[in-house]
Every structure is written in C-alpha cells, then in structure tokens.
Design a protein around this motif. Structure first.
Motif, short mmCIF file in Angstrom:
data_model
loop_
_atom_site.label_atom_id
_atom_site.label_comp_id
_atom_site.label_asym_id
_atom_site.label_seq_id
_atom_site.Cartn_x
_atom_site.Cartn_y
_atom_site.Cartn_z
N LEU A 102 -37.53 9.87 24.88
CA LEU A 102 -37.56 10.81 23.77
C LEU A 102 -36.13 11.04 23.29
O LEU A 102 -35.24 11.30 24.11
CB LEU A 102 -38.19 12.14 24.20
N VAL A 103 -35.92 10.97 21.99
CA VAL A 103 -34.62 11.27 21.39
C VAL A 103 -34.78 12.57 20.63
O VAL A 103 -35.64 12.69 19.74
CB VAL A 103 -34.14 10.14 20.47
N VAL A 104 -33.95 13.55 20.99
CA VAL A 104 -34.17 14.94 20.57
C VAL A 104 -32.97 15.49 19.82
O VAL A 104 -31.81 15.26 20.22
CB VAL A 104 -34.44 15.82 21.82
N ASP A 105 -33.24 16.22 18.75
CA ASP A 105 -32.17 16.89 18.02
C ASP A 105 -31.63 18.03 18.87
O ASP A 105 -32.40 18.85 19.38
CB ASP A 105 -32.69 17.42 16.69
N ARG A 106 -30.33 18.12 19.00
CA ARG A 106 -29.72 19.08 19.93
C ARG A 106 -30.01 20.53 19.55
O ARG A 106 -30.34 21.35 20.40
CB ARG A 106 -28.20 18.86 20.00
N ARG A 107 -29.87 20.88 18.28
CA ARG A 107 -30.02 22.29 17.89
C ARG A 107 -31.47 22.74 17.84
O ARG A 107 -31.81 23.82 18.32
CB ARG A 107 -29.36 22.52 16.52
N THR A 108 -32.32 21.94 17.24
CA THR A 108 -33.69 22.39 16.98
C THR A 108 -34.68 22.02 18.07
O THR A 108 -35.75 22.61 18.18
CB THR A 108 -34.20 21.79 15.66
N GLY A 109 -34.36 21.00 18.88
CA GLY A 109 -35.31 20.53 19.88
C GLY A 109 -36.38 19.62 19.31
O GLY A 109 -37.29 19.19 20.03
N ARG A 110 -36.29 19.29 18.03
CA ARG A 110 -37.28 18.43 17.41
C ARG A 110 -37.12 16.99 17.92
O ARG A 110 -36.01 16.48 18.03
CB ARG A 110 -37.15 18.45 15.88
N SER B 185 -31.48 21.82 11.36
CA SER B 185 -30.22 21.94 12.08
C SER B 185 -29.12 22.48 11.18
O SER B 185 -28.30 23.31 11.60
CB SER B 185 -29.82 20.58 12.65
N ASP B 186 -29.11 22.03 9.92
CA ASP B 186 -28.10 22.52 8.97
C ASP B 186 -28.26 24.03 8.74
O ASP B 186 -27.27 24.76 8.63
CB ASP B 186 -28.22 21.78 7.64
N LYS B 187 -29.49 24.50 8.66
CA LYS B 187 -29.73 25.94 8.47
C LYS B 187 -29.24 26.75 9.65
O LYS B 187 -28.61 27.79 9.49
CB LYS B 187 -31.22 26.19 8.25
N LEU B 188 -29.52 26.24 10.87
CA LEU B 188 -29.07 26.94 12.06
C LEU B 188 -27.55 26.92 12.18
O LEU B 188 -26.93 27.90 12.60
CB LEU B 188 -29.70 26.32 13.31
N ARG B 189 -26.94 25.78 11.82
CA ARG B 189 -25.49 25.69 11.85
C ARG B 189 -24.87 26.66 10.85
O ARG B 189 -23.83 27.28 11.12
CB ARG B 189 -25.04 24.26 11.53
N LYS C 100 -34.05 31.00 15.26
CA LYS C 100 -34.50 29.98 16.20
C LYS C 100 -35.90 30.33 16.70
O LYS C 100 -36.08 30.86 17.80
CB LYS C 100 -33.52 29.86 17.37
N LYS C 101 -36.88 30.05 15.87
CA LYS C 101 -38.27 30.35 16.21
C LYS C 101 -39.16 29.17 15.83
O LYS C 101 -39.03 28.62 14.72
CB LYS C 101 -38.74 31.62 15.49
N ASN C 102 -40.06 28.80 16.73
CA ASN C 102 -41.01 27.73 16.40
C ASN C 102 -41.84 28.15 15.20
O ASN C 102 -42.32 29.29 15.13
CB ASN C 102 -41.93 27.45 17.58
#
Length: 317
Positions: A221-229, A277-281, A35-37
């Motif tokens: 703003l609509v944001v992806d929960r895991r990545t914050g994108r 998100s799939d990678k983090l999951r 989890k790194k920018n």
C-alpha cells in the motif's frame, strides 16, 4: 503639545496582533478539526491483474485469466450525522471477463457487502450503527491522518483479522510520493463450505464440509502522509479448499500473484490526496507560519510608528 498615534500605526499594530493570535489558533484548533474522515464519500477503486480461478461452469481451473476487483465506498450521511461517526457502506466484487460488466453482483466470481464505522478523527473502529463485520486494527480503506514511519495493523476482510504492514520507504505513484507499507499473509483457515467430495480428493464421499483457506502473496500500500489516503494498492490473494483436516490445498478457488490499482484509479486517488493534503498544509502550516511572520512584521511596524512616528498636535486649553 499633545502627542497622538497615527491611524495607520494603530491599524498596523492591531492587524499584527490579530495575526499573532490567529496563527496558533489555526494550529491548535482549526487544523485538528480539519482532519476528519468524510461522511459524504463516494469513490470507486478498481484493481486489475491476471490469475487462476475455479470455473463453476466447466468445473475446471481457469489459468492465467484477466481478473478485476471493483470496490465501491458510499458514505451513509444520515447515520453518520446521527452517530457522529464515519459510516461507510463498502461493496466489493471480483469479476472475470465473462462477468464484466456485472449487470448483477450475484453474477460475480465473488461479492461482499460490508458496513465499516470509524472515529472520524482517529480512524479507529467504532462498533455501532449495524457495523458488519466487527473489525479491528488501525488501517482499513485508509490510514490515520499524519501517517508515521512504523508498522500498522491493517484489517484484511478475507482473513477476518489484522495483518502487520511494515514501513518500507517511499514510492512515487503517478509522480506523487507516498509512504510504502508491505506485508504478507500466511495460509490460514477462514471457514468451511459444503462441496462434493470429489472436488477435494474424496470421490467416495458425496458431500463434505471442506475447509476454506486464504493467503496473500504480498500486500503493498502506498499512502499519502498527511491524509492517510491510499494512492495505490497491490495485493496477491489466494483462496483454496482443503479436505476436512487436510494439510494441503486440494482445489484453487482464486489465485493471483498481483492485483493492482488501474492507472485511472491511481490518478483519481492521487488527485484527491493531493487536494486534501494541500488544504491541510494550508491551515496547518502555510497560514500559521505566514500569518505569524506577517503578524510580527506588522505589529513591529505599528509599534515603531506608535513610539517614534506620532504626530504632534497642540494641546487644547
């Protein structure tokens, strides 16, 4: 007779123990480091909509005209590696039909160049590396990882301050569900500009230092929960001029009720958010849970075979 464990039982037991050790390591060590920018980011997002703007050629207000906002984000890899931060250069232009495609950014209705520096894990601002401007808040071009259902402080560059965006449920963009955050910006003075007095209702004065004011009809703003994108963004900017000390807007520089990501930008943002998100999951949930379950099964099977399924072999003596 001497009893020895079969090779298969030892392999199963060893593999199971390995997976049981690996599973918590994925959660406690690997997942947080994933989890790194990014530092090699290179993205372009485009907003479109209609609005009014002051035409400097005709010196009149052009009403209900197509407008385009283009934002390009490029990571400065060298400075990022050197500093250990995420150093991003951000170019934003606002264009009319007449200035598109913009061969030169100076032809745009408005153009800004900024350098944003953040902590790669927390997404918090870091004041180094020729950052411009100095900014604050929790959310900027993206939100932190593992977005929560709460109010966030979002940095509005035009305002030069943070805006509270509250959690307002979920929303699907191109079939992909994200967290929705909303807010508004009340009119606020953001600077001054030297203009002919007649533009702000003071025809008797040659040049006056007019006040620049900014507001936003609505931010979503609509944001992806895991990545914050941010998978979709909608803004309603309003920029005006007032006479020095004036209480009312005298000249509209830019006013749009709704500027939103184009469908192409939405698809690109959703595709990237989904992939990340799939990678983090995978490293944070799927592999640890699957590995733990497999480890228990294999270790249990191996232990059972060691205890109950050994081969009897004659003692040597």
């Amino acid at each position: 007779m001497r009893r020895t464990a079969s090779p298969l039982s030892l392999i199963l037991l060893g593999t199971g123990v390995f997976l049981l050790v690996l599973a918590p390591l994925l959660v406690s060590y690997v997942s947080p480091r994933a989890k790194k920018n990014p530092i090699d980011i290179s993205t372009t997002t485009v907003f479109t909509g209609t609005g009014s703007y002051f035409d400097t050629k005709s010196l009149e207000l052009a009403r209900d005209k197509p407008l385009t906002i283009t934002r390009q984000v490029r990571g400065d890899v060298a400075d990022s590696v050197r500093s250990g931060r995420a150093v991003w250069d951000v170019s934003t232009s606002i264009d009319t039909e007449e200035t598109l495609p913009a061969a030169d950014t100076t032809d745009s209705l408005q153009w800004t160049l900024e350098r944003w520096v953040t902590d790669r894990r927390t997404n918090e601002p870091v004041h180094c590396c020729k950052e411009q401007p100095v900014f604050d808040g929790e959310a900027y071009l993206k939100f932190p990882f593992d977005v929560e259902k709460r109010t966030y402080r979002w940095w509005d560059g035009t305002l030069g301050s943070t805006v509270s965006l509250r959690f307002s449920g979920t929303k699907k963009i191109q079939g992909y569900e994200g967290y929705r955050f909303t807010g508004t910006v009340a009119p606020a003075k953001t600077g001054t500009r030297m203009v002919p007095g007649r533009l702000v209702g003071l025809p008797e004065r040659g040049q006056v230092l007019a006040e620049e004011w900014y507001a936003n009809h609505g931010v979503e703003l609509v944001v992806d929960r895991r990545t914050g994108r941010i998978v979709n963004a909608m803004i309603g900017p309003r920029k005006t001029l007032r006479a020095p000390g004036g209480k009312k807007d005298a000249l509209v520089l830019l006013d749009s009720r709704r500027m939103e990501f184009t469908p192409a930008t939405q698809r690109a943002q959703v595709a990237q958010a989904s992939a990340d998100s799939d990678k983090l999951r995978l490293v944070g949930e799927t592999l640890p849970v699957g590995g733990g379950a497999a480890g228990i099964a294999l270790a249990g099977s191996g232990l059972f075979l060691v205890v109950r399924g050994r081969r009897d072999t004659p003692d040597q003596g």
